[in-house]
Design a protein around this motif. Sequence first.
Motif, PDB file in Angstrom:
ATOM      1  N   TYR A  25     128.470  66.363  70.677  1.00  0.00           N
ATOM      2  CA  TYR A  25     127.128  66.394  70.793  1.00  0.00           C
ATOM      3  C   TYR A  25     126.212  66.110  69.264  1.00  0.00           C
ATOM      4  O   TYR A  25     125.638  65.399  69.232  1.00  0.00           O
ATOM      5  CB  TYR A  25     126.411  67.508  71.617  1.00  0.00           C
ATOM      6  CG  TYR A  25     124.774  67.739  71.642  1.00  0.00           C
ATOM      7  CD1 TYR A  25     124.507  66.888  72.885  1.00  0.00           C
ATOM      8  CD2 TYR A  25     124.180  68.383  70.817  1.00  0.00           C
ATOM      9  CE1 TYR A  25     123.054  67.096  72.778  1.00  0.00           C
ATOM     10  CE2 TYR A  25     122.765  68.242  70.980  1.00  0.00           C
ATOM     11  CZ  TYR A  25     122.084  67.585  71.878  1.00  0.00           C
ATOM     12  OH  TYR A  25     120.779  67.682  72.213  1.00  0.00           O
ATOM     13  N   ALA A  26     126.770  67.056  68.602  1.00  0.00           N
ATOM     14  CA  ALA A  26     126.350  67.164  67.204  1.00  0.00           C
ATOM     15  C   ALA A  26     126.584  65.956  66.191  1.00  0.00           C
ATOM     16  O   ALA A  26     125.682  65.277  65.632  1.00  0.00           O
ATOM     17  CB  ALA A  26     127.079  68.160  66.507  1.00  0.00           C
ATOM     18  N   LEU A  29     124.370  62.967  67.892  1.00  0.00           N
ATOM     19  CA  LEU A  29     123.001  63.198  67.480  1.00  0.00           C
ATOM     20  C   LEU A  29     122.779  62.704  66.106  1.00  0.00           C
ATOM     21  O   LEU A  29     122.112  61.874  65.816  1.00  0.00           O
ATOM     22  CB  LEU A  29     122.683  64.726  67.723  1.00  0.00           C
ATOM     23  CG  LEU A  29     121.179  65.024  67.231  1.00  0.00           C
ATOM     24  CD1 LEU A  29     120.141  64.123  68.116  1.00  0.00           C
ATOM     25  CD2 LEU A  29     121.003  66.587  67.475  1.00  0.00           C
ATOM     26  N   GLU A  30     123.961  63.069  65.339  1.00  0.00           N
ATOM     27  CA  GLU A  30     123.704  62.723  63.791  1.00  0.00           C
ATOM     28  C   GLU A  30     123.844  61.132  63.948  1.00  0.00           C
ATOM     29  O   GLU A  30     123.066  60.474  62.807  1.00  0.00           O
ATOM     30  CB  GLU A  30     124.915  63.358  63.044  1.00  0.00           C
ATOM     31  CG  GLU A  30     124.533  63.267  61.843  1.00  0.00           C
ATOM     32  CD  GLU A  30     125.138  64.514  60.914  1.00  0.00           C
ATOM     33  OE1 GLU A  30     125.765  65.338  61.551  1.00  0.00           O
ATOM     34  OE2 GLU A  30     125.267  64.426  59.502  1.00  0.00           O
ATOM     35  N   MET A  82     121.462  72.573  75.825  1.00  0.00           N
ATOM     36  CA  MET A  82     120.946  72.563  74.508  1.00  0.00           C
ATOM     37  C   MET A  82     119.536  71.570  74.737  1.00  0.00           C
ATOM     38  O   MET A  82     119.512  70.594  75.258  1.00  0.00           O
ATOM     39  CB  MET A  82     121.865  71.706  73.710  1.00  0.00           C
ATOM     40  CG  MET A  82     122.962  72.561  73.412  1.00  0.00           C
ATOM     41  SD  MET A  82     124.016  71.670  72.246  1.00  0.00           S
ATOM     42  CE  MET A  82     125.630  72.691  71.943  1.00  0.00           C
ATOM     43  N   PHE A  84     115.933  70.598  72.430  1.00  0.00           N
ATOM     44  CA  PHE A  84     115.206  70.581  70.987  1.00  0.00           C
ATOM     45  C   PHE A  84     113.736  70.854  71.426  1.00  0.00           C
ATOM     46  O   PHE A  84     113.072  70.271  72.021  1.00  0.00           O
ATOM     47  CB  PHE A  84     115.301  69.102  70.455  1.00  0.00           C
ATOM     48  CG  PHE A  84     116.340  69.065  69.709  1.00  0.00           C
ATOM     49  CD1 PHE A  84     116.506  69.559  68.247  1.00  0.00           C
ATOM     50  CD2 PHE A  84     117.639  68.496  70.226  1.00  0.00           C
ATOM     51  CE1 PHE A  84     117.780  69.228  67.503  1.00  0.00           C
ATOM     52  CE2 PHE A  84     118.671  68.236  69.553  1.00  0.00           C
ATOM     53  CZ  PHE A  84     118.840  68.777  68.261  1.00  0.00           C
TER      54      PHE A  84
ATOM     55  N   MET B   1     118.576  67.692  57.211  1.00  0.00           N
ATOM     56  CA  MET B   1     119.336  67.709  58.512  1.00  0.00           C
ATOM     57  C   MET B   1     120.698  66.978  58.322  1.00  0.00           C
ATOM     58  O   MET B   1     121.746  67.595  58.367  1.00  0.00           O
ATOM     59  CB  MET B   1     118.490  67.072  59.370  1.00  0.00           C
ATOM     60  CG  MET B   1     119.305  67.476  60.844  1.00  0.00           C
ATOM     61  SD  MET B   1     118.074  67.495  62.304  1.00  0.00           S
ATOM     62  CE  MET B   1     117.430  65.950  62.423  1.00  0.00           C
ATOM     63  N   ILE B   2     120.541  65.749  57.769  1.00  0.00           N
ATOM     64  CA  ILE B   2     121.564  64.815  57.638  1.00  0.00           C
ATOM     65  C   ILE B   2     122.372  65.523  56.248  1.00  0.00           C
ATOM     66  O   ILE B   2     121.717  65.722  55.256  1.00  0.00           O
ATOM     67  CB  ILE B   2     121.431  63.409  57.428  1.00  0.00           C
ATOM     68  CG1 ILE B   2     120.721  62.918  58.959  1.00  0.00           C
ATOM     69  CG2 ILE B   2     122.619  62.616  57.141  1.00  0.00           C
ATOM     70  CD1 ILE B   2     120.126  61.493  58.809  1.00  0.00           C
ATOM     71  N   CYS B   3     123.747  65.249  56.171  1.00  0.00           N
ATOM     72  CA  CYS B   3     124.585  65.518  55.159  1.00  0.00           C
ATOM     73  C   CYS B   3     124.595  67.073  54.777  1.00  0.00           C
ATOM     74  O   CYS B   3     124.811  67.574  53.746  1.00  0.00           O
ATOM     75  CB  CYS B   3     124.057  64.791  53.940  1.00  0.00           C
ATOM     76  SG  CYS B   3     124.455  62.931  53.888  1.00  0.00           S
ATOM     77  N   ILE B   7     123.908  70.149  63.030  1.00  0.00           N
ATOM     78  CA  ILE B   7     122.671  69.962  63.802  1.00  0.00           C
ATOM     79  C   ILE B   7     122.488  71.148  64.759  1.00  0.00           C
ATOM     80  O   ILE B   7     121.427  71.797  65.030  1.00  0.00           O
ATOM     81  CB  ILE B   7     122.465  68.798  64.541  1.00  0.00           C
ATOM     82  CG1 ILE B   7     122.219  67.561  63.300  1.00  0.00           C
ATOM     83  CG2 ILE B   7     121.276  68.760  65.215  1.00  0.00           C
ATOM     84  CD1 ILE B   7     122.167  66.159  63.601  1.00  0.00           C
ATOM     85  N   ILE B   8     123.701  71.274  65.414  1.00  0.00           N
ATOM     86  CA  ILE B   8     123.713  72.612  66.290  1.00  0.00           C
ATOM     87  C   ILE B   8     124.892  73.481  65.962  1.00  0.00           C
ATOM     88  O   ILE B   8     125.948  73.119  65.170  1.00  0.00           O
ATOM     89  CB  ILE B   8     123.810  72.184  67.669  1.00  0.00           C
ATOM     90  CG1 ILE B   8     125.304  71.339  67.787  1.00  0.00           C
ATOM     91  CG2 ILE B   8     122.628  71.310  68.253  1.00  0.00           C
ATOM     92  CD1 ILE B   8     125.748  70.896  69.425  1.00  0.00           C
TER      93      ILE B   8
END
Lengths: 144, 386
Positions: A25-26, A29-30, A82, A84, B1-3, B7-8
């Motif tokens: 998931y992470a 999403l990225e 999860m 947001f 957020m990136i790098c 995120i979770i």
Amino acid sequence: MQTLDQYFTHHLERMKQNGFLAVCYALLLEALIIGYLGFMALFTIEMLLPTFVTARFSLTKFFFLLFLFSFVLTALGRYLDMSFEWKITKKNPLLWLGFLWTLCILLLSLYKFPPAIILIIILAFFLIGYLFWKILFGFDKDLL
Amino acid sequence: MICTKPIIPIPEHWQHRYRILRAILYAAVILFVIIFALRAFFPTLIFSFNFKTPSSSKNKLLNPRSPDTTPRTNGKIEAGGTLVTDIGVIGDLSQATASVTLEKKSAIPDTLAFSLRRSYRSFFLPTGSSVTSFPKESLYRIDAIYYALHNGTLYPFVSDNAYLSRYPDNFASPADKDFLAQYPVSEEWIGFRVGSVVSFADGVFLIASDTEMRPVGSADIFLALGYRFEDVRPASEEELGIYKRGKIFLLGANHPDGTLLFDRDTATYYLVDGGFKRPLLNAQYRDFILQQQTPISVSSQASGQHADCTLLPGLFGQTFACTTPLDALSAQSGSDFEISISQGNTDIDINALQISFSTEKSTKNMLRLLSQIKQRILTRFGYGNQ
């Protein structure tokens, strides 16, 4: 058929328990965030130089893939419980960056239109945007 | 957020693998950007011809024919026969790949050869009879207007400029109004010498015939065809008003009749005329044209160079392909490629032919593309030349 369902459910549950799905998931999403930013960049180039991107790379297929994986992400998010929280406020710089980008794209696409028509189209665009915003996010909870 | 952080929340025992997977994701993104940039800056140019839809606008290979110029748009080649076609390409190219797909019922040839030559299409034309004199014409100047006398009719030149593109001033005999009264005056005007390059407003036009002018597609095409902007003759609306506007002149097109070619290897001048390149032996006529236009420089030696390879069957047997480097074909020798597909022992039926040219990965090519991008952006906003 039922055995197959049970097999998949069992494996999904195992992957959920051991954290593998959370990693998926992470990462997804990225990847999607990078994908949407990339799409915006390519779309901007295409607006400046028509056919420069589309002659080499299909933006439609790219957007379709992004859209498809967004659904996968949503489904995965629901399965993993999860969610947001949309924290879009007027102070959020991302909101203003997005607004500026949209405005630039609009101005580029409306270049050489008569000024009065540009004004009408932009006003109509933002009014429709505001309407959708209200429908999607700004509904009155008391009405429910 | 990136790098930065995940995120979770990621379970502790997955942290290490997550970091590796994340690095792979970013590496894939960087790789994609590099591949896209390479494809954008150094594109592979693909041209094809589908012999089942010969009139399709998607067919980019020009004029498929036999060596004796018989059209071969049906894709059928007899035993020992050759298919010849042309294409115009801008850029420094490193290699060419040919792919021939045969019809399912076609016989399989024992050999299938692919060959390329590079020059201008007009220089690949057969050599015709020599031009040994100025075009013969009875010319008069009456009241500051030039006339040509044909079959008992006086044809006026549209302007001095147009007359002087065809003949020197001293070729016209002065005549008076009595002479003018002896002949009917045509309503048809004579314009510029066929093959002249003229400009009006932002456009550059090639005079393709006595009645037609063709706009040149872009500055790049103009230069790739061997012309020079210094030789463009400004013309007025009235002067160009006698012509109908023809198709846009694009890369790969034959130079129009009247174009002067100069073979730098043999020091021979050729005049393109009626599907031939005719050696221009008359010094007076040659010098007259040279005063107006720099000839298109060609090389008989370079145009004789070949890049060849033998097409080999692919996995499914009906598709044959091969790749050949283009080092032997100098970019200075012209922008057009003459493509030949020769085959061996049996009649074959080609379904499609595709030729791909890979662009040389050089700073020069990258700068050319950046310059084109700049020009396109300026043109889009009304600041560049069309």
